[in-house]
Scaffold this motif. Structure first.
Motif, PDB file in Angstrom:
ATOM      1  N   GLY A  86       4.713  10.442  -2.912  1.00 11.93           N
ATOM      2  CA  GLY A  86       4.981   9.015  -3.081  1.00 11.93           C
ATOM      3  C   GLY A  86       6.275   8.823  -3.846  1.00 11.93           C
ATOM      4  N   ASP A  87       6.640   7.589  -4.072  1.00 13.87           N
ATOM      5  CA  ASP A  87       7.830   7.272  -4.858  1.00 13.87           C
ATOM      6  C   ASP A  87       7.537   7.515  -6.328  1.00 13.87           C
ATOM      7  OD1 ASP A  87       9.073   6.434  -2.534  1.00 13.87           O
ATOM      8  OD2 ASP A  87       8.433   4.344  -2.781  1.00 13.87           O
ATOM      9  N   VAL A  88       8.468   8.194  -7.002  1.00 14.79           N
ATOM     10  CA  VAL A  88       8.255   8.540  -8.411  1.00 14.79           C
ATOM     11  C   VAL A  88       8.433   7.318  -9.300  1.00 14.79           C
ATOM     12  CG1 VAL A  88       9.113   9.899 -10.356  1.00 14.79           C
ATOM     13  CG2 VAL A  88       8.932  10.936  -8.086  1.00 14.79           C
ATOM     14  N   LEU A  89       7.457   7.108 -10.181  1.00 14.55           N
ATOM     15  CA  LEU A  89       7.523   6.062 -11.191  1.00 14.55           C
ATOM     16  C   LEU A  89       7.764   6.765 -12.527  1.00 14.55           C
ATOM     17  CD1 LEU A  89       7.232   3.006 -11.647  1.00 14.55           C
ATOM     18  CD2 LEU A  89       4.796   3.375 -12.043  1.00 14.55           C
ATOM     19  N   ASP A  90       9.003   6.771 -12.965  1.00 17.51           N
ATOM     20  CA  ASP A  90       9.435   7.542 -14.138  1.00 17.51           C
ATOM     21  C   ASP A  90       9.183   6.757 -15.414  1.00 17.51           C
ATOM     22  OD1 ASP A  90      10.736   9.010 -16.069  1.00 17.51           O
ATOM     23  OD2 ASP A  90      12.580   9.277 -14.918  1.00 17.51           O
ATOM     24  N   THR A  91       8.452   7.364 -16.347  1.00 20.43           N
ATOM     25  CA  THR A  91       8.100   6.681 -17.604  1.00 20.43           C
ATOM     26  C   THR A  91       8.933   7.132 -18.796  1.00 20.43           C
ATOM     27  OG1 THR A  91       6.412   8.302 -18.248  1.00 20.43           O
ATOM     28  CG2 THR A  91       5.710   6.497 -16.794  1.00 20.43           C
ATOM     29  N   THR A  92       9.856   8.072 -18.593  1.00 16.38           N
ATOM     30  CA  THR A  92      10.538   8.677 -19.745  1.00 16.38           C
ATOM     31  C   THR A  92      11.402   7.686 -20.520  1.00 16.38           C
ATOM     32  OG1 THR A  92      12.280   9.447 -18.220  1.00 16.38           O
ATOM     33  CG2 THR A  92      10.544  11.017 -18.812  1.00 16.38           C
ATOM     34  N   ALA A 129       0.829  -1.211   0.000  1.00 15.30           N
ATOM     35  CA  ALA A 129       0.000   0.000   0.000  1.00 15.30           C
ATOM     36  C   ALA A 129       0.862   1.259   0.000  1.00 15.30           C
ATOM     37  CB  ALA A 129      -0.966   0.006   1.187  1.00 15.30           C
ATOM     38  N   THR A 130       1.944   1.214  -0.781  1.00 21.05           N
ATOM     39  CA  THR A 130       2.884   2.330  -0.879  1.00 21.05           C
ATOM     40  C   THR A 130       2.501   3.231  -2.051  1.00 21.05           C
ATOM     41  OG1 THR A 130       4.664   0.934  -0.032  1.00 21.05           O
ATOM     42  CG2 THR A 130       5.308   2.958  -1.144  1.00 21.05           C
ATOM     43  N   PRO A 131       2.308   4.516  -1.836  1.00 24.66           N
ATOM     44  CA  PRO A 131       1.896   5.391  -2.936  1.00 24.66           C
ATOM     45  C   PRO A 131       2.992   5.588  -3.980  1.00 24.66           C
ATOM     46  CG  PRO A 131       2.319   6.688  -0.968  1.00 24.66           C
ATOM     47  CD  PRO A 131       2.389   5.247  -0.553  1.00 24.66           C
ATOM     48  N   LEU A 132       2.572   5.701  -5.226  1.00 21.76           N
ATOM     49  CA  LEU A 132       3.468   5.980  -6.346  1.00 21.76           C
ATOM     50  C   LEU A 132       2.990   7.236  -7.064  1.00 21.76           C
ATOM     51  CD1 LEU A 132       3.800   2.399  -7.925  1.00 21.76           C
ATOM     52  CD2 LEU A 132       5.507   3.577  -6.509  1.00 21.76           C
ATOM     53  N   VAL A 133       3.946   8.054  -7.479  1.00 19.14           N
ATOM     54  CA  VAL A 133       3.634   9.236  -8.284  1.00 19.14           C
ATOM     55  C   VAL A 133       4.142   8.982  -9.694  1.00 19.14           C
ATOM     56  CG1 VAL A 133       4.016  11.702  -8.609  1.00 19.14           C
ATOM     57  CG2 VAL A 133       3.781  10.778  -6.304  1.00 19.14           C
ATOM     58  N   ILE A 134       3.212   8.855 -10.650  1.00 18.89           N
ATOM     59  CA  ILE A 134       3.587   8.605 -12.041  1.00 18.89           C
ATOM     60  C   ILE A 134       4.062   9.920 -12.661  1.00 18.89           C
ATOM     61  CG2 ILE A 134       2.788   7.824 -14.289  1.00 18.89           C
ATOM     62  CD1 ILE A 134       0.580   6.261 -12.807  1.00 18.89           C
ATOM     63  N   ARG A 135       5.224   9.862 -13.291  1.00 16.98           N
ATOM     64  CA  ARG A 135       5.747  11.088 -13.884  1.00 16.98           C
ATOM     65  C   ARG A 135       6.478  10.782 -15.177  1.00 16.98           C
ATOM     66  NH1 ARG A 135       8.390  15.527 -10.169  1.00 16.98           N
ATOM     67  NH2 ARG A 135       6.219  15.403  -9.530  1.00 16.98           N
ATOM     68  N   GLY A 136       6.146  11.575 -16.213  1.00 19.44           N
ATOM     69  CA  GLY A 136       6.869  11.504 -17.471  1.00 19.44           C
ATOM     70  C   GLY A 136       7.874  12.639 -17.516  1.00 19.44           C
ATOM     71  N   GLY A 137       7.643  13.600 -18.412  1.00 20.92           N
ATOM     72  CA  GLY A 137       8.562  14.732 -18.513  1.00 20.92           C
ATOM     73  C   GLY A 137       8.423  15.737 -17.390  1.00 20.92           C
ATOM     74  N   GLY A 138       7.328  15.692 -16.654  1.00 22.41           N
ATOM     75  CA  GLY A 138       7.115  16.640 -15.557  1.00 22.41           C
ATOM     76  C   GLY A 138       6.567  17.977 -15.991  1.00 22.41           C
ATOM     77  N   SER A 139       6.149  18.104 -17.255  1.00 31.63           N
ATOM     78  CA  SER A 139       5.659  19.392 -17.751  1.00 31.63           C
ATOM     79  C   SER A 139       4.320  19.783 -17.137  1.00 31.63           C
ATOM     80  CB  SER A 139       5.539  19.363 -19.277  1.00 31.63           C
ATOM     81  OG  SER A 139       4.567  18.423 -19.687  1.00 31.63           O
TER      82      SER A 139
END
Length: 369
Positions: A36-42, A16-26
């Motif tokens: 939460g922990d960043v889930l980087d999609t770049t 049950a750990t939160p994740l923050v989905i992030r691409g370019g961050g724009s």
């Protein structure tokens, strides 16, 4: 890399750990704050399939929008909804002279944010062009909805549900989009006009056979873009009059990406916020201060204001619409107009179905989950 995403999501789900989905961050500024922990999609990028003759493009979520638009332009095509790229909307507390890190808008972020540019009321919104998505839900299950052809939707259209969900329902990994040919001709006209007269004109023009593709009013100037066959554009220009705007492409790009000085809330006050009010096209001028920019034929009113959120939520509601705090320091009310009980229940049920532990972008769309 897809397996890495699945493993991380399954671990987060179990804990049950939160994740923050992030691409370019724009568009990291958009929506309620979440942690939460960043889930980087770049790193998950690249065109999977592109059929110019079929007007369909499929690409991975981390693919920069700029790369896709360059590829489409080589074939005389475009993303008709003109997705904003932004450069990250600065918060008032940030040093105005500080250099910001370069960001690149990505395809996944474009769909997740669900934001469209100046052409939206005349061509359609993001969701109208989404044909299919691949995603990973909150349990780590890889899912596919829709497809790569236009006539493929049967039942509940989950692929388009992803548009505007702000990553709260799952990690988008791949998107198929309908693309369109670029117009053969385009010109932009400007007119001196009061706000009330501009709203009236935009509504009158919308009811006429004119090749409109964008409208704007700010600081006494009404700006209209005409796009289509060269003969249709020439005829409309002759009919409307006005002054031809030089460097029109730059004008619309600055508006699309909020690079005009109007959209920067930093210099004056940390209490100033950028608001986006979506109202009926024919809504008369809003008596909410002078700092306004009107788009979409009168349906969008950008406002720089230090008024309380509740006042602006109510003002938009009274005009048959809703308000969003687009940029600036968050207030306790959240940045989106509060949902009705029925919609709140619908959102909660969808969140429970796709992300039962609430690990994705927790609170970003709806503060409670």
């Amino acid at each position: 890399m897809l397996d890495d995403f699945i493993d991380r999501i399954r671990t987060a789900h179990a804990r049950a750990t939160p994740l923050v989905i992030r691409g370019g961050g724009s568009k990291a500024f958009y929506g309620n704050p979440c942690t939460g922990d960043v889930l980087d999609t770049t790193g998950w990028r690249g065109v999977v399939d592109y059929q110019p003759k079929e007007l369909v493009l499929t690409a991975r979520a981390g693919t920069p929008l700029g790369e896709l638009e360059t590829l489409l332009a080589q074939h005389g095509q475009m993303l008709a909804f003109e997705p904003p790229h932004f450069g990250g909307c600065p918060l008032p507390s940030v040093d105005a002279n500080a250099e910001s890190s370069p960001v690149q808008a990505t395809l996944g972020g474009c769909v997740a944010a669900g934001l469209s540019g100046p052409r939206r009321p005349y061509a359609g919104a993001v969701r109208d062009f989404v044909l299919g998505v691949r995603m990973i839900d909150g349990t780590g299950q890889a899912l596919r909805f829709g497809g790569q052809v236009i006539k493929n939707v049967a039942g509940y259209d989950v692929s388009r549900l992803m548009a505007g969900s702000l990553g709260t329902l799952g990690l988008i990994t791949e998107v198929s989009l309908k693309v369109l040919p670029k117009p053969a001709a385009e010109t932009t006209l400007q007119f001196e006009s009061s706000e009330a007269d501009a709203i009236l004109r935009m509504n009158q023009w919308a009811g006429q056979p004119l090749p409109l593709s964008a409208t704007s009013w700010h600081a006494g100037l009404l700006t209209v873009r005409l796009s289509g066959a060269a003969s249709a554009v020439r005829a409309a220009q002759t009919r409307l009059g006005g002054e031809t705007l030089a460097h029109a492409d730059e004008f619309w790009l600055r508006l699309r990406d909020h690079r005009a000085a109007f959209f920067d809330t930093r210099p004056a006050s940390s209490q100033l916020r950028l608001w986006r009010l979506a109202v009926k096209f024919s809504t008369p001028p809003l008596q909410l201060g002078d700092a306004q920019w009107i788009e979409w034929g009168g349906a969008v009113r950008w406002l720089i204001s230090d008024l309380p959120a509740a006042a602006l939520f109510e003002a938009a509601k009274s005009c048959g619409g809703h308000a969003t705090q687009f940029c600036g320091m968050p207030q306790a009310n959240g940045v989106f107009t509060p949902l009705s009980p029925a919609l709140q229940t619908l959102h909660r049920n969808l969140k429970q179905r796709f992300d039962p532990q609430g690990i994705f972008n927790r609170g970003r769309l709806v503060p409670d989950f």
